[in-house]
Design an enzyme around this catalytic site. Structure first.
Site, PDB file in Angstrom:
ATOM      1  N   CYS A 271       0.784  -1.246   0.000  1.00 15.54           N
ATOM      2  CA  CYS A 271       0.000   0.000   0.000  1.00 15.54           C
ATOM      3  C   CYS A 271       0.814   1.294   0.000  1.00 15.54           C
ATOM      4  O   CYS A 271       0.552   2.177  -0.814  1.00 15.54           O
ATOM      5  CB  CYS A 271      -0.920   0.007   1.204  1.00 15.54           C
ATOM      6  SG  CYS A 271      -2.176  -1.275   1.108  1.00 15.54           S
ATOM      7  N   PHE A 333       7.319  -8.291   4.394  1.00 17.10           N
ATOM      8  CA  PHE A 333       7.534  -6.839   4.527  1.00 17.10           C
ATOM      9  C   PHE A 333       7.380  -6.360   5.957  1.00 17.10           C
ATOM     10  O   PHE A 333       7.765  -5.244   6.304  1.00 17.10           O
ATOM     11  CB  PHE A 333       6.632  -6.055   3.569  1.00 17.10           C
ATOM     12  CG  PHE A 333       5.208  -5.866   4.022  1.00 17.10           C
ATOM     13  CD1 PHE A 333       4.238  -6.828   3.770  1.00 17.10           C
ATOM     14  CD2 PHE A 333       4.820  -4.713   4.689  1.00 17.10           C
ATOM     15  CE1 PHE A 333       2.928  -6.648   4.181  1.00 17.10           C
ATOM     16  CE2 PHE A 333       3.504  -4.514   5.097  1.00 17.10           C
ATOM     17  CZ  PHE A 333       2.559  -5.495   4.847  1.00 17.10           C
TER      18      PHE A 333
HETATM   19  P1  NAD Z   1      -5.105  -8.885  -3.364  1.00 15.06           P
HETATM   20  O1  NAD Z   1      -4.281  -8.899  -4.584  1.00 15.06           O
HETATM   21  O2  NAD Z   1      -4.696  -9.666  -2.167  1.00 15.06           O
HETATM   22  O3  NAD Z   1      -6.577  -9.401  -3.747  1.00 15.06           O
HETATM   23  C1  NAD Z   1      -7.316  -8.941  -4.847  1.00 15.06           C
HETATM   24  C2  NAD Z   1      -8.157 -10.108  -5.370  1.00 15.06           C
HETATM   25  O4  NAD Z   1      -9.052  -9.600  -6.385  1.00 15.06           O
HETATM   26  C3  NAD Z   1      -7.336 -11.206  -6.050  1.00 15.06           C
HETATM   27  O5  NAD Z   1      -7.604 -12.456  -5.429  1.00 15.06           O
HETATM   28  C4  NAD Z   1      -7.818 -11.188  -7.526  1.00 15.06           C
HETATM   29  O6  NAD Z   1      -7.866 -12.494  -8.102  1.00 15.06           O
HETATM   30  C5  NAD Z   1      -9.211 -10.616  -7.371  1.00 15.06           C
HETATM   31  N1  NAD Z   1      -9.747 -10.004  -8.590  1.00 15.06           N
HETATM   32  C6  NAD Z   1      -9.136  -9.104  -9.405  1.00 15.06           C
HETATM   33  N2  NAD Z   1      -9.973  -8.738 -10.392  1.00 15.06           N
HETATM   34  C7  NAD Z   1     -11.134  -9.421 -10.197  1.00 15.06           C
HETATM   35  C8  NAD Z   1     -12.384  -9.451 -10.889  1.00 15.06           C
HETATM   36  N3  NAD Z   1     -12.610  -8.679 -11.958  1.00 15.06           N
HETATM   37  N4  NAD Z   1     -13.355 -10.277 -10.436  1.00 15.06           N
HETATM   38  C9  NAD Z   1     -13.143 -11.054  -9.337  1.00 15.06           C
HETATM   39  N5  NAD Z   1     -11.988 -11.056  -8.634  1.00 15.06           N
HETATM   40  C10 NAD Z   1     -10.994 -10.236  -9.059  1.00 15.06           C
HETATM   41  O7  NAD Z   1      -5.321  -7.354  -2.982  1.00 15.06           O
HETATM   42  P2  NAD Z   1      -5.526  -6.737  -1.513  1.00 15.06           P
HETATM   43  O8  NAD Z   1      -4.222  -6.622  -0.816  1.00 15.06           O
HETATM   44  O9  NAD Z   1      -6.666  -7.424  -0.851  1.00 15.06           O
HETATM   45  O10 NAD Z   1      -5.950  -5.247  -1.899  1.00 15.06           O
HETATM   46  C11 NAD Z   1      -7.207  -4.971  -2.475  1.00 15.06           C
HETATM   47  C12 NAD Z   1      -7.442  -3.472  -2.450  1.00 15.06           C
HETATM   48  O11 NAD Z   1      -7.505  -3.024  -1.088  1.00 15.06           O
HETATM   49  C13 NAD Z   1      -6.334  -2.643  -3.102  1.00 15.06           C
HETATM   50  O12 NAD Z   1      -6.920  -1.532  -3.721  1.00 15.06           O
HETATM   51  C14 NAD Z   1      -5.488  -2.193  -1.913  1.00 15.06           C
HETATM   52  O13 NAD Z   1      -4.818  -0.984  -2.176  1.00 15.06           O
HETATM   53  C15 NAD Z   1      -6.527  -2.004  -0.845  1.00 15.06           C
HETATM   54  N6  NAD Z   1      -6.026  -2.164   0.525  1.00 15.06           N
HETATM   55  C16 NAD Z   1      -5.160  -3.170   0.837  1.00 15.06           C
HETATM   56  C17 NAD Z   1      -4.731  -3.343   2.156  1.00 15.06           C
HETATM   57  C18 NAD Z   1      -3.771  -4.443   2.529  1.00 15.06           C
HETATM   58  O14 NAD Z   1      -3.319  -4.450   3.673  1.00 15.06           O
HETATM   59  N7  NAD Z   1      -3.430  -5.370   1.646  1.00 15.06           N
HETATM   60  C19 NAD Z   1      -5.217  -2.482   3.155  1.00 15.06           C
HETATM   61  C20 NAD Z   1      -6.115  -1.480   2.798  1.00 15.06           C
HETATM   62  C21 NAD Z   1      -6.519  -1.338   1.485  1.00 15.06           C
HETATM   63  C1  UDX Z   2      -0.653   0.065   5.837  1.00 12.48           C
HETATM   64  C2  UDX Z   2      -1.492   0.999   6.735  1.00 12.48           C
HETATM   65  O1  UDX Z   2      -0.953   0.993   8.058  1.00 12.48           O
HETATM   66  C3  UDX Z   2      -2.946   0.536   6.751  1.00 12.48           C
HETATM   67  O2  UDX Z   2      -3.734   1.460   7.498  1.00 12.48           O
HETATM   68  C4  UDX Z   2      -3.457   0.466   5.324  1.00 12.48           C
HETATM   69  O3  UDX Z   2      -4.796   0.019   5.308  1.00 12.48           O
HETATM   70  C5  UDX Z   2      -2.580  -0.457   4.488  1.00 12.48           C
HETATM   71  O4  UDX Z   2      -1.214   0.010   4.540  1.00 12.48           O
HETATM   72  P1  UDX Z   2       0.442  -2.330   6.120  1.00 12.48           P
HETATM   73  O5  UDX Z   2       1.217  -1.948   4.923  1.00 12.48           O
HETATM   74  O6  UDX Z   2      -0.256  -3.631   6.136  1.00 12.48           O
HETATM   75  O7  UDX Z   2      -0.663  -1.219   6.443  1.00 12.48           O
HETATM   76  O8  UDX Z   2       1.423  -2.331   7.400  1.00 12.48           O
HETATM   77  P2  UDX Z   2       2.057  -1.163   8.317  1.00 12.48           P
HETATM   78  O9  UDX Z   2       1.996  -1.613   9.707  1.00 12.48           O
HETATM   79  O10 UDX Z   2       1.480   0.152   8.018  1.00 12.48           O
HETATM   80  O11 UDX Z   2       3.587  -1.182   7.876  1.00 12.48           O
HETATM   81  C6  UDX Z   2       4.006  -0.768   6.594  1.00 12.48           C
HETATM   82  C7  UDX Z   2       5.519  -0.820   6.510  1.00 12.48           C
HETATM   83  O12 UDX Z   2       6.109   0.193   7.308  1.00 12.48           O
HETATM   84  C8  UDX Z   2       6.111  -2.140   6.997  1.00 12.48           C
HETATM   85  O13 UDX Z   2       7.178  -2.519   6.170  1.00 12.48           O
HETATM   86  C9  UDX Z   2       6.597  -1.802   8.387  1.00 12.48           C
HETATM   87  O14 UDX Z   2       7.641  -2.630   8.819  1.00 12.48           O
HETATM   88  C10 UDX Z   2       7.081  -0.368   8.176  1.00 12.48           C
HETATM   89  N1  UDX Z   2       7.120   0.418   9.415  1.00 12.48           N
HETATM   90  C11 UDX Z   2       5.960   0.684  10.104  1.00 12.48           C
HETATM   91  C12 UDX Z   2       8.335   0.911   9.870  1.00 12.48           C
HETATM   92  O15 UDX Z   2       9.377   0.690   9.260  1.00 12.48           O
HETATM   93  N2  UDX Z   2       8.337   1.665  11.016  1.00 12.48           N
HETATM   94  C13 UDX Z   2       7.208   1.944  11.729  1.00 12.48           C
HETATM   95  O16 UDX Z   2       7.307   2.637  12.750  1.00 12.48           O
HETATM   96  C14 UDX Z   2       5.974   1.433  11.249  1.00 12.48           C
END
Ligand code: NAD
Ligand code: UDX
Length: 466
Positions: A271, A333
């Site tokens: 992200c 990560f």
């Molecule tokens: P991800 O890659 O883990 O999952 C996305 C899923 O969507 C995949 O399984 C893929 O096969 C499916 N997909 C894609 N196109 C599709 C379609 N047309 N129909 C059905 N399925 C489909 O992604 P994620 O990490 O869950 O992130 C999803 C969104 O949420 C992103 O926009 C990301 O920026 C946001 N987000 C992620 C996090 C996080 O911690 N990973 C946190 C907050 C927001």
């Molecule tokens: C982040 C946001 O925190 C979350 O709110 C959003 O929805 C998705 O993106 P995430 O990427 O899952 O979440 O983990 P986060 O705990 O934010 O850490 C991100 C990166 O920053 C990691 O690599 C972590 O190790 C690093 N980090 C975090 C630092 O190096 N120092 C810190 O003090 C905090």
């Protein structure tokens, strides 16, 4: 019974829907994905993602009011509320490549909804997207659809590794909608889902654009704190100050607060970088070049932090790591996830492979195929060539044994339990530890005989060469 569907069974779709099903027994939740193998994994005892506490929740509701299915059309047809949580990665090619969000998956999902839906739907933008995406999606739905749609923005703020806690007690739930009667009604319907367990005062409603922008800004601010403390770590190394002491002193100011001030080898995850670059691109598109540059530096500092860490290793090992064994502890990560997207470990490996070091990697949760796939994507050589230099180990002890140096890339708790006296006996001398997460007991390591480098800490004389 209200029916919810979620398109996208990933890190967000899976845990978020599991939590809704768990907290709302009166709602039927179906998580949909085009990837049949991912759905099969969600229906098995080996979930496709590792997240502490997730399995326990899934086991309680799966088959009762939580279902995982690859029958996307059927799921869309049956639902009243459809979340879209598909991936929105940074564009690799074309206009805005390297910065703009790739909305292909989002638009495909929206067009699927438009072509299949025959009853009114509330479509919820859960993915992180640029401002105005809801408006664009609304146009697609209304132009191509056969029924009426309300589009809401409801960004997700969970962090990996703590997703279940974050979803159980969110700081806030943000819902952005249009301010007309239809939009207000849709926002109320979504709010009433969250109100099953989230106090009403934590459910915030705004206009759509504020909601979309808030998500990008929140991630930019969090990442900015990490880049700021990492910038401070460089000053500490030059001056003899200790970054953890500075972070503590600064974070005790209640206006600043103690969180996200842990200096590190650099932030990773799917992200932070993506969302900042997305914001940078938006600013540039709006003619706000100086605002874009301001946020861009958060990512540039992070790239420099990763580079500086590798250079510390190379300089520390007398300016050559060729054929030297380096144990890399951690590939995810951050701890408590098996996710490697944008992990600093990937860049560390890329640079060390370039230098022809022998790398022994150990991570408690990351799948081996994932490591090979990540390394193949960044190294311009065949996998067999990479495999001549890299081995993946099944324990930290195996990775560290006979190494010249140990580098910590992820802060897994188990690394604190390693028997470093035993490890030291096997290692080449002088034996080095580069702690990219400041998680080890540096005084104890020095007592054993290690030369220790820690981010933003006073340097051992042997390392004071950069
Ligand atoms: P991800 O890659 O883990 O999952 C996305 C899923 O969507 C995949 O399984 C893929 O096969 C499916 N997909 C894609 N196109 C599709 C379609 N047309 N129909 C059905 N399925 C489909 O992604 P994620 O990490 O869950 O992130 C999803 C969104 O949420 C992103 O926009 C990301 O920026 C946001 N987000 C992620 C996090 C996080 O911690 N990973 C946190 C907050 C927001
Ligand atoms: C982040 C946001 O925190 C979350 O709110 C959003 O929805 C998705 O993106 P995430 O990427 O899952 O979440 O983990 P986060 O705990 O934010 O850490 C991100 C990166 O920053 C990691 O690599 C972590 O190790 C690093 N980090 C975090 C630092 O190096 N120092 C810190 O003090 C905090």
């Amino acid at each position: 019974m209200v029916k919810i569907a979620c398109i996208g069974a990933g890190y967000v779709g899976g845990p978020t829907m599991a939590m809704i099903a768990y907290k709302c027994p009166d709602i039927r939740v179906t998580v949909l994905d085009i990837s049949s193998s991912r759905i099969a994994a969600w229906n098995s005892n080996n979930l496709p993602i590792y997240e502490p506490g997730l399995m326990e929740i899934v086991e309680q509701v799966r088959g009762k009011n939580l279902f995982f299915s690859d029958q996307v059309d059927q799921g869309i047809q049956e639902a009243d509320i459809i979340f879209v949580a598909v991936n929105t990665p940074t564009k690799k090619l074309g206009l805005g490549a390297g910065r703009a969000a790739d909305l292909t998956f989002w638009e495909l999902a929206a067009r699927r909804i438009a072509s299949v839906a025959t009853t009114p739907k509330i479509v919820v933008e859960k993915s992180t997207v640029p401002i105005k995406t809801a408006e664009a999606i609304s146009s697609v739905l209304h132009a191509a659809g056969k029924t009426s749609f309300s589009v809401l923005s409801n960004p997700e703020f969970l962090a990996e590794g703590t997703a279940i806690t974050d979803l159980t007690m969110p700081d806030r739930v943000l819902i952005g909608g249009t301010m007309d009667e239809k939009g207000i009604k849709a926002a109320q319907a979504l709010a009433s889902v969250y109100a099953h367990w989230v106090p009403r005062e934590r459910i915030l409603t705004t206009n759509v654009w504020s909601s979309e922008l808030s998500k990008l800004v929140a991630n930019s601010f969090l990442a900015q704190r990490v880049s700021s403390i990492n910038a401070v770590s460089a000053i500490c190394e030059k001056s003899g100050a200790d970054v953890d002491e500075v972070a503590r002193a600064v974070g005790m100011d209640s206006r600043i607060g103690p969180k996200f001030l842990k200096a590190s080898v650099g932030f990773g995850g799917s992200c932070f970088q993506k969302d900042i670059l997305n914001l940078v691109y938006l600013c540039e598109s709006m003619g706000l070049a100086d605002v874009a540059e301001y946020f861009h530096w958060v990512v540039k500092m992070n790239d420099l932090q990763k580079q500086k860490f590798v250079e510390r290793i190379i300089h520390g090992l007398f300016n050559t790591v060729t054929s030297k064994k380096i144990a890399l502890l951690g590939f995810a990560f951050k701890k408590d996830t098996g996710d490697t997207r944008e992990s600093a470990a990937i860049e560390i490996c890329r640079r060390l492979i370039e230098e022809k070091a022998q790398i022994a990697i150990y991570d408690p949760k990351v799948e081996h195929e994932q490591i090979w796939s990540d390394l193949s994507s960044v190294c311009p050589v065949e996998l067999v060539e990479i495999q001549k230099l890299v081995t993946i180990c099944s324990s930290a002890l195996e990775a560290c044994s006979n190494a010249h140096a140990i580098a910590v890339a992820t802060e897994w708790d188990e690394f604190k339990m390693i028997d470093f006296e035993k490890v030291y006996e096997t290692m080449s001398k002088p034996s080095f530890i580069f702690d990219g997460r400041n998680v080890l007991d540096h005084a104890a390591l020095r007592k054993i005989g290690f030369v220790v480098y820690a981010i933003g800490k006073p340097l051992d004389p042997m390392l004071n060469v950069v």
